[in-house]
Design a protein around this motif. Structure first.
Motif, mmCIF file in Angstrom:
data_model
loop_
_atom_site.group_PDB
_atom_site.id
_atom_site.type_symbol
_atom_site.label_atom_id
_atom_site.label_comp_id
_atom_site.label_asym_id
_atom_site.label_seq_id
_atom_site.Cartn_x
_atom_site.Cartn_y
_atom_site.Cartn_z
ATOM 1 N N VAL A 67 39.337 44.310 30.134
ATOM 2 C CA VAL A 67 38.732 43.420 29.138
ATOM 3 C C VAL A 67 39.730 43.068 28.036
ATOM 4 C CG1 VAL A 67 36.735 43.076 27.677
ATOM 5 C CG2 VAL A 67 36.532 44.462 29.712
ATOM 6 N N LEU A 109 33.644 38.811 26.169
ATOM 7 C CA LEU A 109 33.633 40.054 26.953
ATOM 8 C C LEU A 109 33.664 41.317 26.095
ATOM 9 C CD1 LEU A 109 36.198 38.880 29.617
ATOM 10 C CD2 LEU A 109 33.741 39.116 29.954
ATOM 11 N N MET A 113 31.152 44.081 26.749
ATOM 12 C CA MET A 113 31.454 44.815 27.978
ATOM 13 C C MET A 113 32.564 45.842 27.721
ATOM 14 S SD MET A 113 31.858 43.356 31.793
ATOM 15 C CE MET A 113 33.425 42.546 31.842
ATOM 16 N N PHE A 126 33.620 42.980 40.246
ATOM 17 C CA PHE A 126 34.192 42.936 38.900
ATOM 18 C C PHE A 126 35.373 41.966 38.819
ATOM 19 C CE2 PHE A 126 36.999 44.771 35.575
ATOM 20 C CZ PHE A 126 36.128 44.657 34.505
ATOM 21 N N THR A 172 31.145 48.865 25.880
ATOM 22 C CA THR A 172 30.309 49.687 26.752
ATOM 23 C C THR A 172 31.172 50.524 27.686
ATOM 24 O OG1 THR A 172 28.774 47.831 26.702
ATOM 25 C CG2 THR A 172 28.247 49.607 28.205
ATOM 26 N N PHE A 173 32.213 49.897 28.234
ATOM 27 C CA PHE A 173 33.161 50.622 29.095
ATOM 28 C C PHE A 173 33.735 51.819 28.362
ATOM 29 C CE2 PHE A 173 34.346 47.445 32.456
ATOM 30 C CZ PHE A 173 34.326 48.350 33.490
#
Length: 340
Positions: free
Chosen positions: A150, A313, A316, A287, A319-320
């Motif tokens: 990301v 993004l 995301m 992905f 969260t990762f």
């Protein structure tokens, strides 16, 4: 095998090998946001644009296991530094590429360089950390992979939008040069030199057959649609089945003889391995495709600029990061069984 201070991985050493993993993964994704700009500058066809992305991933996938074996044989720090130096040089050339075709070639060699660097990361963590430290280091490795994907798109968007001195997309590759040089100095000083006690011989036939199978599958899938499915694309795709079959047969025979196959078939008898692949294959397939498509759709259809398309993004990425760090804590506290 007792760990001395000389072979222990310090925090700075861990950060250095993770930088190598970060660069190689971020670079796969950094291109996505820049594709419309590269297209506008170099007038690349759709098939060539797809090769700018896949041309990095295919050699990377082909040489990853070989890179691991070479590290076991010749020393992991040496291979890590060789990969990092090569990655830095080819990043510079990608940034200076005059045509779309030359960019594709430089990207391919950059991907091959990354494949020498990345296997050394996990091997060094395994060899130079133990217990809780190893569990934590592996968690950080997982976090690095997710964040790199990301951050790659984010950094790509920011650099393309900044259009430094009118250079457009070129800084997305040039930024690797200072990072690679710093990585080399740190690796020399802070990464312990480890190698396998009894390194396996390189399985040349297995490597060649796996390469043939992967190319037969990925080249037509990457290029076929953009070129209108010419006859050769179907012929090459059809060759995947015999190539894959031959690969499995050769590996089985080698393992039965007590040799060291590139991918030991007995691995598939492990429940954890089967479960892991069942989760990993759909995840990584989806992905990579999602990141490629989202970057193009947000810019070309939704009218987002490169930076805004990267920023989309951020949730995301966060969260990762949180999930990976939470996983590392859980593994360190309860062991790996909990998560399976």
């Amino acid at each position: 095998h007792h760990m001395t201070d000389r072979t222990r991985l310090t925090s700075l050493g861990l950060a250095t090998v993770l930088l190598g993993a970060f660069l190689s993964i971020a670079d796969f994704f950094i291109v996505n946001v820049a594709l419309p700009t590269i297209d506008g500058d170099l007038h690349a066809s759709e098939a060539t644009l797809e090769l700018v992305v896949a041309g990095y991933g295919i050699p990377y996938a082909l040489l990853l296991v070989l890179g691991g074996r070479l590290g076991d044989l010749h020393g992991r720090r040496r291979l890590f530094m060789l990969g990092m130096a090569s990655f830095t040089v080819w990043s510079l050339l990608c940034g200076l590429a005059p045509t779309a075709a030359s960019l594709v070639v430089f990207r391919a060699i950059q991907g091959a360089s990354a494949a020498l660097m990345v296997p050394q990361v996990l091997a060094t963590i395994q060899a130079a950390c133990d217990g809780q430290r190893r569990a934590r280091a592996l968690g950080f490795y997982g976090a690095t992979a997710g964040i790199a994907a990301v951050v790659g798109q984010l950094a790509g968007g920011a650099l393309v939008a900044a259009n430094i001195a009118g250079t457009g997309w070129r800084p997305i590759f040039l930024v690797n040069v200072p990072l690679g040089l710093v990585g080399l100095v740190l690796a020399w000083r802070h990464v312990p030199a480890t190698s396998a006690d009894a390194p396996a011989r390189i399985d040349t036939r297995g490597t060649a057959l796996l390469a043939a199978a992967i190319l037969a599958l990925l080249v037509p899938l990457t290029e076929g649609r953009a070129l209108g499915w010419p006859v050769w694309s179907w012929a090459v795709l059809a060759a995947f089945v015999p190539a894959a079959g031959a690969f499995v047969a050769v590996e089985r025979r080698l393992e039965a003889r007590g040799g060291h196959p590139l991918v030991p078939p007995s691995l598939m008898q492990l429940a954890g391995m089967r479960r892991g692949l069942l989760i990993a294959i759909p995840f990584f397939a989806g992905f990579g495709a999602f990141m490629f498509v989202s970057a193009l759709v947000l810019q070309q259809s939704a009218g987002f600029g490169p930076l805004r398309s990267g920023l989309a993004l951020v949730p995301m990425a966060l969260t990762f990061l949180l999930a990976s760090l939470a996983t590392a804590r859980l593994v360190a506290r309860f062991g790996r069984r909990v998560l399976v």
